[in-house]
Scaffold this motif. Structure first.
Motif, PDB file in Angstrom:
ATOM      1  N   UNK A   1     -22.364 -36.773  76.642  1.00 57.81           N
ATOM      2  CA  UNK A   1     -22.074 -36.852  75.087  1.00 57.81           C
ATOM      3  C   UNK A   1     -20.466 -36.781  74.755  1.00 57.81           C
ATOM      4  N   UNK A   2     -19.895 -35.902  75.492  1.00 56.66           N
ATOM      5  CA  UNK A   2     -18.293 -36.057  75.382  1.00 56.66           C
ATOM      6  C   UNK A   2     -17.682 -37.330  75.740  1.00 56.66           C
TER       7      UNK A   2
ATOM      8  N   UNK B   1     -27.682 -42.391  70.651  1.00 64.15           N
ATOM      9  CA  UNK B   1     -26.955 -43.603  71.599  1.00 64.15           C
ATOM     10  C   UNK B   1     -27.901 -44.652  71.599  1.00 64.15           C
ATOM     11  N   UNK B   2     -27.164 -45.649  71.351  1.00 62.48           N
ATOM     12  CA  UNK B   2     -27.983 -47.206  72.007  1.00 62.48           C
ATOM     13  C   UNK B   2     -27.601 -47.302  73.235  1.00 62.48           C
TER      14      UNK B   2
ATOM     15  N   UNK C   1     -16.758 -43.553  69.780  1.00 60.86           N
ATOM     16  CA  UNK C   1     -17.098 -43.442  68.156  1.00 60.86           C
ATOM     17  C   UNK C   1     -18.343 -42.678  68.042  1.00 60.86           C
ATOM     18  N   UNK C   2     -18.846 -42.147  68.952  1.00 61.60           N
ATOM     19  CA  UNK C   2     -20.166 -41.594  68.878  1.00 61.60           C
ATOM     20  C   UNK C   2     -19.891 -39.957  68.851  1.00 61.60           C
TER      21      UNK C   2
ATOM     22  N   UNK D   1     -24.401 -47.469  78.397  1.00 60.77           N
ATOM     23  CA  UNK D   1     -23.839 -48.303  79.676  1.00 60.77           C
ATOM     24  C   UNK D   1     -22.453 -47.991  79.739  1.00 60.77           C
ATOM     25  N   UNK D   2     -21.546 -48.065  78.673  1.00 56.92           N
ATOM     26  CA  UNK D   2     -20.223 -47.932  78.845  1.00 56.92           C
ATOM     27  C   UNK D   2     -19.943 -46.482  79.052  1.00 56.92           C
ATOM     28  N   UNK D   3     -20.593 -45.428  78.614  1.00 55.83           N
ATOM     29  CA  UNK D   3     -20.412 -44.219  79.204  1.00 55.83           C
ATOM     30  C   UNK D   3     -20.571 -44.104  80.688  1.00 55.83           C
TER      31      UNK D   3
END
Length: 421
Positions: free
Chosen positions: A137-138, A151-152, A144-145, A157-159
């Motif tokens: 989450x952080x 989340x999508x 931008x979330x 994936x990027x996280x």
């Protein structure tokens, strides 16, 4: 006011039931094979083996009463964390394959391998666990979330790609493709830059990855010589988790892609599929005939904590009741106005596994299908920016603090579904 809105949202989605769902144990009396992440089962003669495989999958759900995210944020992810939990499941499956092997089975109340417990510790709901809801989450804040926002799959994936940079134990290479194109040359560059030194940060002894390959399937001798093998200077092949954003229709899933999607589940490197729609995500692990089999994260359980180096009470991390089924045609594509994401996954522990996966993609998806799920190319497209493999930052941090406001890696969530490889 924000807290009240979040509580209302949690209540709405806590007991989400899909109208297409049926229980796996109620499978029809059929001769159709059941495929679970590269393994094939006969319902009539191998039902117990099938259920054992399904119950062995790590099941991550909503949790409550964990330490507030960021110190003052939410202490539950009910209503907004389902895609994060699905991302945890697909990553956990890759780690299980890496350290325990695809054939490993969980036994309730039985002794568990040290590597299994260490994998669980990576996902505990605490700020110092590498892939916890706190870290995910952080890390998403830098993209931008807001914490507490749904989340999508692209964001997830990027996280995961960023958090993997701080995971010295698994040394996982997470590659996210662009424009529906998988570039073999780029993947080899990323995986052949060598594994980082392993550390004993969690207090256990170092694990030794199994030398067993994927049941002999997809071997290098079948795929031919590697066009870009690891150099002599490289320290080895880093295990690969490949993510491929996809479009599979406009307003509904295009039926021409169904067989190709099934072929993905048949591959021994398969790690599953993330799918759903805004505020509702599932982890798909296989299929029977025209139905998908999935694990549902929409159950709220109490958070489990465990001291570093001590066993985790793991009963709530395995779905011991039957998972669900839904019609493949019920999946919706990820496009500009619809947005429901879909993500299929594959894991390659060795270079030979990756060579075998490339061979299967060429044979089953590229040559046999009129409409391809994605493109597989040897060389980096010359009109693309140069590929620079991500490297571990030279900083002392857990990962959540490493948020680059200028590093916008995502495509729009509206644009793609994701295939996890």
């Amino acid at each position: 006011m924000e807290t009240l809105k979040l509580e209302m949202f949690q209540t709405k989605y806590e007991n989400q039931i899909n109208v297409f769902s049926e229980f796996l144990e109620d499978l029809p009396d059929t001769n159709e094979p059941v495929w679970i992440l590269g393994e094939c089962y006969n319902v009539k003669t191998e039902k117990s083996e099938l259920l054992s495989d399904v119950h062995s999958k790590l099941w991550f759900t909503y949790r409550k009463k964990f330490s507030p995210i960021g110190g003052t944020g939410p202490s539950s992810d009910t209503g907004w964390g389902c895609m994060l939990r699905c991302g945890q499941m697909i990553l956990a499956q890759a780690l299980v394959c890496q350290h325990l092997g695809r054939e490993w089975r969980w036994v309730a109340e039985g002794p568990q391998p040290t590597e299994y417990q260490r994998i669980l510790h990576c996902f505990l709901d605490r700020k110092d666990s590498c892939y916890s809801i706190h870290q995910m989450a952080q890390m998403g804040v830098g993209e931008g979330k807001s914490v507490g926002e749904w989340y999508g799959p692209n964001t997830v994936a990027q996280v995961l790609k960023k958090l993997a940079l701080f995971d010295d134990w698994n040394s996982l290479a997470v590659y996210v493709s662009m424009d529906n194109t998988v570039v073999i040359e780029d993947i080899r560059k990323q995986c052949c830059q060598g594994a980082w030194p392993r550390s004993g940060a969690y207090g256990w002894g170092e694990s030794q990855p199994s030398d067993r390959s994927w049941s002999g399937r997809g071997r290098a001798e079948e795929a031919g010589p590697a066009p870009y093998p690891c150099s002599q200077q490289a320290r080895g092949w880093r295990p690969l988790l490949l993510l491929i954003p996809l479009r599979m229709g406009i307003n509904n899933m295009n039926p021409v892609y169904i067989q190709a999607l099934k072929e993905c589940f048949k591959m021994p490197q398969s790690c599953g599929v993330l799918g759903g729609k805004p505020n509702l995500a599932y982890y798909f692990i296989g299929f029977i005939d025209d139905e998908l089999i999935y694990l549902d994260p929409h159950t709220t359980q109490l958070a489990v904590d465990s001291e570093t180096g001590t066993p985790v009470h793991d009963q709530s991390y395995h779905c011991q009741r039957s998972p669900h089924r839904m019609k493949i045609t019920s999946l919706e594509p990820s496009v500009a106005l619809v947005r429901p994401p879909q993500t299929s996954g594959f894991f390659c522990r060795s270079e030979e596994d990756f060579d075998g996966w490339c061979s299967q993609v060429q044979q089953e998806l590229v040559r046999k299908r009129n409409l391809r799920l994605f493109e597989l190319v040897e060389k980096h497209p010359p009109h693309w920016p140069p590929f620079v493999p991500p490297t571990k930052p030279d900083v002392q941090t857990t990962g959540a603090e490493f948020i680059e406001s200028t590093d916008k890696l995502f495509e729009s969530e509206e644009e793609f579904e994701i295939l996890n490889v």
